[in-house]
Design a protein around this motif. Structure first.
Motif: not given
Length: 221
Positions: A34-47
């Motif tokens: 889901q985060l990859l689809a939103k192009n938000a994976f790189e900036n997402a923390s493990v938490a």
């Protein structure tokens, strides 16, 4: 069942022993996609990934180690599901007594279905391939594997192909289709047409390129 090729096995994550941990892994994989689809994976923390997957940070590190492992595992699953789906479609015995246009429409439908909703994973795949030559070779091997499977079926129908160089055309057409679908999936540059229309149009392009003699509309299949 065909064994998965070595090029599609590039990361090994031990399967958790407990069902609870296996469920947590699946939730975090879903969160990562889901985060990859939103192009938000790189900036997402493990938490953040753990929270979106309804898990703890400790569970994340226990089953996945780090974000790169999660990204690679998602890409690996895409590789393996693509291979399995295409291998099922391209059994030559299933197509030797059926007209070629039916296979072309089935192929178009299969590839469009595989890329639907996978923008994030494909974006991650392309980004990794642009930076990692070993991974880029794996992508090339995936494309060659898919092409070889498709060509096995196309060769059964050489008499229906009027292209002046049928062997070369058979190789090129699958790479064209994969490239066009990847471009559309990542950029969304064909938003004005439906999935059904895309299947129809891609199939018609391949049929015209190969100059297939026994053609029929999708509704006749």
């Amino acid at each position: 069942m065909l064994k998965c090729p070595a090029f599609a096995q590039f990361i090994s994550v031990p399967e958790p022993a407990q069902q609870r941990s296996r469920d947590a892994l699946e939730r975090m994989l879903a969160a990562g996609e889901q985060l990859l689809a939103k192009n938000a994976f790189e900036n997402a923390s493990v938490a953040q990934i753990a929270e979106q997957g309804s898990s703890s940070v400790g569970t994340f590190y226990r089953v996945l180690q780090d974000k790169d492992t999660l990204s690679q595992l998602l890409i690996q699953r895409f590789f393996q599901s693509t291979i399995a789906t295409m291998d099922r479609l391209t059994h030559p015995a299933d197509w030797e007594n059926r007209p070629l246009h039916q296979f072309i429409f089935a192929l178009s439908e299969c590839l469009v279905g595989l890329t639907k909703g996978r923008q994030g994973v494909l974006r991650a795949l392309i980004l990794r391939a642009s930076k990692d030559t070993d991974f880029r070779d794996r992508v090339h091997q995936l494309n060659e594997h898919l092409a070889s499977r498709v060509v096995e079926v196309l060769k059964l129908h050489t008499q229906e192909v009027q292209h002046p160089e049928p062997a070369k055309a058979m190789q090129i057409c699958i790479h064209f289709l994969i490239g066009a679908l990847n471009q559309h999936t990542v950029t969304g540059n064909l938003p004005q047409i439906s999935q059904e229309e895309m299947i129809q149009e891609f199939a018609e392009i391949i049929l015209a390129y190969l100059r297939v003699t026994s053609r029929a509309s999708h509704t006749e299949n």
